[in-house]
Structure formats: structure tokens, C-alpha cells
Design an enzyme around this catalytic site. Structure first.
Site, short mmCIF file in Angstrom:
data_model
loop_
_atom_site.label_atom_id
_atom_site.label_comp_id
_atom_site.label_asym_id
_atom_site.label_seq_id
_atom_site.Cartn_x
_atom_site.Cartn_y
_atom_site.Cartn_z
N SER A 57 29.13 -52.44 82.14
CA SER A 57 27.92 -51.60 82.15
C SER A 57 26.70 -52.31 81.58
O SER A 57 25.57 -51.86 81.80
CB SER A 57 28.17 -50.32 81.36
N LYS A 128 24.87 -49.96 74.54
CA LYS A 128 23.82 -49.71 75.52
C LYS A 128 22.51 -50.27 74.99
O LYS A 128 22.40 -50.69 73.84
CB LYS A 128 23.63 -48.21 75.79
#
Length: 246
Positions: A57, A128
């Protein structure tokens, strides 16, 4: 005869001393290993924690199997996470509503291994990039297909080649004390966009941030700094508006 008996006795004594030295060496080795493990666990808990990247990701910035070194002191002395920072956080209550149950002993062993970067992180831990901080209005997308922060389009050079900034349109204001986070591989990242309808609206509380990912420590061929980005340099500070969905 006496001489033979004396030799035998000396041999026995020598064997006993050798065994004692061997036992003492093993004990010292075990104690040294234990002390090193305790030191590393304390270092990981308070200062610098290895974190194994479990998914793609965050590609191309971080790859599957990378071990990043998470600086736990980065936000301890006043400054909070900033736009563009790559952070590790506990997603309980935001990305994961309840922590999955597991055997306490297995959980303890897995937690220790994960803290040393020897196992994948807990299912509640995520990595993230911060795109919006408290008070920011984050919107996607403008006419050029870019994310806007406080009315300024952001050119995100760190995105996975070929990825659009977002296939999901959104327009939100980040509540104070929380963060809007997204993966660099937008088409393969479950991030704040995927939790807009969940409790918390996809926002990550600042107090759930574990630390900032500052370096890639493993594999050796990937050793490098997770450097700052200039993508948000032109973004003005947020106004005094409250949080909530725009």
C-alpha cells in the site's frame, strides 16, 4: 600403581573443571543474550522500533518486506505529525473497530517478535502518509485530477507510477487532533477514504500515532532515509473552522 591412580584422579578433576567452565560459559552466553534482548525490547518500546511492511500500500516508497525504523521520539516534544510524514499508527477505533482476539501467550510472543522486526505487525497497526492535519480541508479531485489541501492542488510525486490520486471523490475537513492519511499506492491502499462511513470518518487520532518512519533499515540494499517531501510546501495553514465532513 599409585602413579596411575594419581593420573586418573587428575583426569577426573580436569574433566570436572572443563564441564564447569562449559556450564559457566553457557550461562554467561544465555545471560548476555537475555540482556541484549531486553535492551532491544526497551529500545523498541521507547525510542526506535523496527516495523515490517506487510503490504504494497505504500509502494514505491516502501516495499513488502522492508523493515522501517520508526522514530518514537519524533512527536514527543511538542511538534505533531505534519503533512507528508510517513507514520505508523494503531488503527483501533478508526481503521479497525475492535482488536481481534488472540491467545494471550501467542499475542505476547508475536508482539515481542514484531517489536524486533522479526514478524509482521499486529493487524491493528498501519503505515500511511499524512495528507491532512487538524483543521485542513482535503478534497479530491480538482480539474487536473489532483488532491487539494486548503484550496491548493498538491503534486504528489511519491505516488505509485500510473496511479490516480484517488478514484474515490471526497471533500472533508479534518477535525482537530486527528489526521487524514493515505497510502502512496492509491489503487492498492485501504486508507482514510475507505472509512468515511465508519465511526470516526476515517480520521486517525494523533494520540494513536506510534511514530514516524524515518529510515529503511533492511534489506541492506534498500538502506535509505524516508525523506521529507516538498509536495505540501505551498499549502497554507488551516483556518479556525471546525471539523466534520464538507
Amino acid at each position: 600403581m599409585d602413579t596411575e591412580a594419581q593420573h586418573t584422579e587428575r583426569d577426573r578433576s580436569s574433566d570436572t573443571e572443563e564441564r564447569s567452565r562449559s556450564v559457566l560459559f553457557r550461562r554467561r552466553f544465555a545471560l548476555t543474550g537475555l540482556a541484549c534482548a531486553v535492551f532491544l525490547l526497551l529500545l523498541s518500546h521507547f525510542v526506535l522500533q523496527p516495523f515490517q511492511i506487510p503490504s504494497g500500500s505504500m509502494e514505491p516508497t516502501l516495499r513488502i518486506g522492508d523493515r522501517v525504523l520508526v522514530n518514537k521520539l519524533a512527536y514527543r516534544f511538542g511538534s505533531g505529525p505534519g503533512r507528508g510524514d510517513v507514520i505508523v499508527f494503531d488503527g483501533t477505533g478508526s481503521f479497525v473497530q475492535e482488536a481481534p482476539e488472540r491467545d494471550p501467550l501467542a499475542g505476547l510472543l508475536h508482539g515481542a517478535a514484531a517489536a524486533l522486526g522479526l514478524a509482521e505487525p499486529a493487524e491493528t497497526d498501519f503505515v500511511k502518509r499524512v495528507v491532512g492535519v487538524g483543521g485542513d480541508r482535503v478534497k479530491c479531485c480538482d480539474k487536473g485530477g489532483r488532491v487539494e489541501v486548503n484550496g491548493v492542488p498538491v503534486t504528489e510525486g511519491y505516488l505509485y507510477p500510473g496511479d490516480a490520486p484517488s478514484q474515490v471523490p471526497f471533500d472533508i475537513v479534518v477535525p482537530r487532533g486527528t489526521l487524514w492519511v493515505m497510502g502512496d499506492h492509491r489503487s492498492h491502499s485501504r486508507d482514510s477514504r475507505d472509512h468515511l462511513g465508519s465511526p470516526g470518518g476515517g480520521m486517525v487520532p494523533v494520540d494513536r500515532v506510534v511514530g514516524r518512519a524515518d529510515w529503511i533499515g533492511w534489506p541492506f540494499g534498500r538502506w535509505s532515509e524516508v525523506g521529507p517531501t516538498g509536495a505540501f510546501r505551498g499549502v497554507p495553514e488551516a483556518g479556525a473552522t471546525g471539523g466534520g465532513h464538507g
